[in-house]
Scaffold this motif. Sequence first.
Motif, PDB file in Angstrom:
ATOM      1  N   VAL A 123     -40.980 -10.161  -2.984  1.00 31.21           N
ATOM      2  CA  VAL A 123     -40.595  -9.586  -1.694  1.00 31.21           C
ATOM      3  C   VAL A 123     -41.700  -9.908  -0.696  1.00 31.21           C
ATOM      4  N   THR A 124     -41.382 -10.718   0.300  1.00 40.06           N
ATOM      5  CA  THR A 124     -42.332 -11.043   1.362  1.00 40.06           C
ATOM      6  C   THR A 124     -42.061 -10.123   2.541  1.00 40.06           C
ATOM      7  N   ARG A 125     -43.109  -9.478   3.031  1.00 37.94           N
ATOM      8  CA  ARG A 125     -42.948  -8.497   4.106  1.00 37.94           C
ATOM      9  C   ARG A 125     -43.806  -8.860   5.311  1.00 37.94           C
ATOM     10  N   LYS A 126     -43.300  -8.474   6.464  1.00 40.38           N
ATOM     11  CA  LYS A 126     -44.072  -8.501   7.695  1.00 40.38           C
ATOM     12  C   LYS A 126     -44.124  -7.068   8.181  1.00 40.38           C
ATOM     13  N   ASP A 127     -45.324  -6.482   8.129  1.00 44.90           N
ATOM     14  CA  ASP A 127     -45.477  -5.035   8.266  1.00 44.90           C
ATOM     15  C   ASP A 127     -44.693  -4.399   7.109  1.00 44.90           C
ATOM     16  N   ALA A 128     -43.759  -3.524   7.382  1.00 42.77           N
ATOM     17  CA  ALA A 128     -42.991  -2.897   6.302  1.00 42.77           C
ATOM     18  C   ALA A 128     -41.632  -3.555   6.113  1.00 42.77           C
ATOM     19  N   LYS A 129     -41.305  -4.501   6.969  1.00 41.85           N
ATOM     20  CA  LYS A 129     -39.980  -5.116   6.927  1.00 41.85           C
ATOM     21  C   LYS A 129     -39.945  -6.287   5.965  1.00 41.85           C
ATOM     22  N   ALA A 130     -38.944  -6.300   5.097  1.00 41.14           N
ATOM     23  CA  ALA A 130     -38.764  -7.429   4.188  1.00 41.14           C
ATOM     24  C   ALA A 130     -38.195  -8.616   4.960  1.00 41.14           C
ATOM     25  N   ILE A 131     -38.817  -9.781   4.817  1.00 38.64           N
ATOM     26  CA  ILE A 131     -38.350 -10.980   5.520  1.00 38.64           C
ATOM     27  C   ILE A 131     -37.874 -12.058   4.540  1.00 38.64           C
ATOM     28  N   ALA A 132     -38.119 -11.856   3.254  1.00 43.78           N
ATOM     29  CA  ALA A 132     -37.621 -12.780   2.229  1.00 43.78           C
ATOM     30  C   ALA A 132     -37.713 -12.072   0.887  1.00 43.78           C
ATOM     31  N   ALA A 133     -36.756 -12.342   0.016  1.00 40.32           N
ATOM     32  CA  ALA A 133     -36.762 -11.714  -1.301  1.00 40.32           C
ATOM     33  C   ALA A 133     -35.934 -12.554  -2.261  1.00 40.32           C
ATOM     34  N   THR A 146     -30.606 -13.763   0.804  1.00 41.85           N
ATOM     35  CA  THR A 146     -30.722 -14.260   2.175  1.00 41.85           C
ATOM     36  C   THR A 146     -30.201 -13.224   3.157  1.00 41.85           C
ATOM     37  N   GLY A 147     -30.228 -13.583   4.442  1.00 47.35           N
ATOM     38  CA  GLY A 147     -29.739 -12.671   5.475  1.00 47.35           C
ATOM     39  C   GLY A 147     -30.769 -11.653   5.897  1.00 47.35           C
ATOM     40  N   ALA A 148     -32.048 -12.085   6.025  1.00 43.69           N
ATOM     41  CA  ALA A 148     -33.139 -11.157   6.345  1.00 43.69           C
ATOM     42  C   ALA A 148     -33.014 -10.550   7.734  1.00 43.69           C
ATOM     43  N   ASP A 149     -32.234 -11.172   8.615  1.00 42.37           N
ATOM     44  CA  ASP A 149     -32.100 -10.647   9.981  1.00 42.37           C
ATOM     45  C   ASP A 149     -31.034  -9.555  10.085  1.00 42.37           C
ATOM     46  N   LYS A 150     -30.374  -9.227   8.984  1.00 45.11           N
ATOM     47  CA  LYS A 150     -29.332  -8.198   9.033  1.00 45.11           C
ATOM     48  C   LYS A 150     -29.941  -6.812   8.867  1.00 45.11           C
ATOM     49  N   ALA A 151     -29.279  -5.823   9.437  1.00 47.83           N
ATOM     50  CA  ALA A 151     -29.841  -4.477   9.524  1.00 47.83           C
ATOM     51  C   ALA A 151     -30.073  -3.840   8.162  1.00 47.83           C
ATOM     52  N   GLU A 163     -35.939  -0.162  -8.442  1.00 49.37           N
ATOM     53  CA  GLU A 163     -35.382  -0.207  -9.797  1.00 49.37           C
ATOM     54  C   GLU A 163     -36.278  -1.019 -10.730  1.00 49.37           C
ATOM     55  N   LEU A 164     -36.724  -2.185 -10.264  1.00 55.26           N
ATOM     56  CA  LEU A 164     -37.536  -3.052 -11.120  1.00 55.26           C
ATOM     57  C   LEU A 164     -38.935  -2.490 -11.308  1.00 55.26           C
ATOM     58  N   THR A 165     -39.483  -1.850 -10.285  1.00 54.27           N
ATOM     59  CA  THR A 165     -40.798  -1.221 -10.422  1.00 54.27           C
ATOM     60  C   THR A 165     -40.743  -0.109 -11.461  1.00 54.27           C
ATOM     61  N   ALA A 166     -39.660   0.665 -11.455  1.00 56.88           N
ATOM     62  CA  ALA A 166     -39.499   1.729 -12.452  1.00 56.88           C
ATOM     63  C   ALA A 166     -39.428   1.155 -13.862  1.00 56.88           C
ATOM     64  N   ARG A 167     -38.930  -0.070 -13.973  1.00 62.59           N
ATOM     65  CA  ARG A 167     -38.857  -0.731 -15.280  1.00 62.59           C
ATOM     66  C   ARG A 167     -40.136  -1.517 -15.576  1.00 62.59           C
ATOM     67  N   ARG A 168     -41.123  -1.403 -14.717  1.00 60.10           N
ATOM     68  CA  ARG A 168     -42.439  -2.040 -14.869  1.00 60.10           C
ATOM     69  C   ARG A 168     -42.358  -3.565 -14.872  1.00 60.10           C
ATOM     70  N   ARG A 169     -41.447  -4.095 -14.085  1.00 58.81           N
ATOM     71  CA  ARG A 169     -41.378  -5.537 -13.896  1.00 58.81           C
ATOM     72  C   ARG A 169     -42.217  -5.914 -12.679  1.00 58.81           C
ATOM     73  N   PRO A 170     -42.869  -7.068 -12.700  1.00 57.79           N
ATOM     74  CA  PRO A 170     -43.738  -7.455 -11.581  1.00 57.79           C
ATOM     75  C   PRO A 170     -42.948  -7.758 -10.310  1.00 57.79           C
ATOM     76  N   VAL A 171     -43.487  -7.328  -9.179  1.00 61.97           N
ATOM     77  CA  VAL A 171     -42.935  -7.663  -7.859  1.00 61.97           C
ATOM     78  C   VAL A 171     -44.035  -8.387  -7.094  1.00 61.97           C
ATOM     79  N   LEU A 172     -43.841  -9.668  -6.850  1.00 58.78           N
ATOM     80  CA  LEU A 172     -44.844 -10.518  -6.208  1.00 58.78           C
ATOM     81  C   LEU A 172     -44.670 -10.498  -4.695  1.00 58.78           C
ATOM     82  N   PRO A 173     -45.738 -10.787  -3.941  1.00 54.68           N
ATOM     83  CA  PRO A 173     -45.628 -10.812  -2.478  1.00 54.68           C
ATOM     84  C   PRO A 173     -44.991 -12.086  -1.927  1.00 54.68           C
TER      85      PRO A 173
END
Length: 471
Positions: A123-133, A146-151, A163-173
């Motif tokens: 999950v790539t973020r700019k401030d707190a907003k996700a811009i790619a995942a 895709t569709g990072a510009d959608k609300a 969900e994945l964090t709760a399962r202890r799977r890695p989330v990369l930046p």
Amino acid sequence: MDASTFRVPPRVAALAQRQQLGALVGAHKGDHPLVECLTGLVIAAILFGAMAGVGWLGQFFLVKPLALLVILLAIGGLAATGYAFFRLFRAYVVVYHYQHGLVWTRNRRTDAAQLSWIDEMYVTRKDAKAIAAGLVTFDGRTLDVTGADKADYTAFVDRIEAELTARRRPVLPARREVSRGPRGVGLSDRAIAVIAVLGGGALVAAIGVPLSKAGLPGAAAAVIGFLIVGVAVGLLGTRFDGRITVVGGIFASIGGIVTMIAVSDLIPQVNKYVTAAVVLAVEMGILSVVLDLYRSLPALPPTRNRKRLAARQGWEFLPSLAMPVPGPQSARKLIGIQEGAQSFELSDVVRGSVNGVPVLAGDRHRRKPRRSDPVQTVWMVPLPVSVPFLSHASFDAAGQVAADAPDPALAQLFAGRVPARASIFGVVPPWWIEGQYLLCEGSGDPDVIVAWADTLTRAATSMPWEVLRSA
């Protein structure tokens, strides 16, 4: 998008039921290729309109800056048009989030994965907003959301991440880089550019001139020359140096532009701009197919280079080697290892002794690697004492305990003795200790393997093993 307001296609619902994924939680529609294409064409129309306006002004003000601006606007308009048509041939992805997994459609092709089968997410973020995942499954399937510009994008991504964090799977930046590719030919960018202009131009002439003399129209001969050279140089680049691939793309692009001009002249009864747009759309479709085929090709195996490295260093080469999983943290850091696994396999392994300490390096991959798949090179140094998990993140660049170290007492025992900056690369290897191994991940370049093997083994010889034995 809320599950209560979303209509699920029957084939998606059927697949979710077969996979026993439970109730629908939410869904998200990605970028639609048609909308992306129309947006690009609008931008292109604005640029071409500006070009026409500046050209009209040039009739009254004969100055070079206006002429240069017309050229730049024309190039920008052509690039925007090409990108718009390229987007038209990209995948339309819709993701359905269920209680126990995900279902996604890519151009109406449906796939699914239970949450337990997802290896990692980025999950790539700019401030707190996700811009790619996106995410990758244990068997190597990938899904880009895709569709990072959608609300609803950030909220949708946040739910899956939780969900994945709760399962202890890695989330990369960020997306894991594809680290295996051509090693390079050792020439500077300028040298490659000069060779491309002189050598490539000569090859185009050598192909095009005889064809023209044989009776083929000059434009057609030029197109064939540029395309043959572009494809041949591009293929050579995939084998030897990525920069050469760019050169091949430039020659092929020139061939595409000449094709647009030639076809427009060949059909004078049709508006030349319409003809050029149709030709460009066809070219972008072909490019999209070629790129997809390229990404699905097998990755270049490092076997030959690893064997040479082993012979040069006096090490042993092994096609594959099973190793024990040092612990749960290592299982999450190494790609393609499910929780609870007791062992994992490395391929194209070099093993030897450096600074009197055994060390090995080999590759991890989720499946037989393709050009688009990340390949993780892993170093492993056996330790005389079992140690709780400790990583480079607990130390600063000088090897001293960082302020936010999770276990300062343990980290203090290793302060000043941990792997510091590798001498020839100026970076700290991303190492960690768990169980009876010091591990590291990085690039599979032979020089990196040697340098980091030296850095890691030097660190291992200076660590406080007697203190740890008595603790």
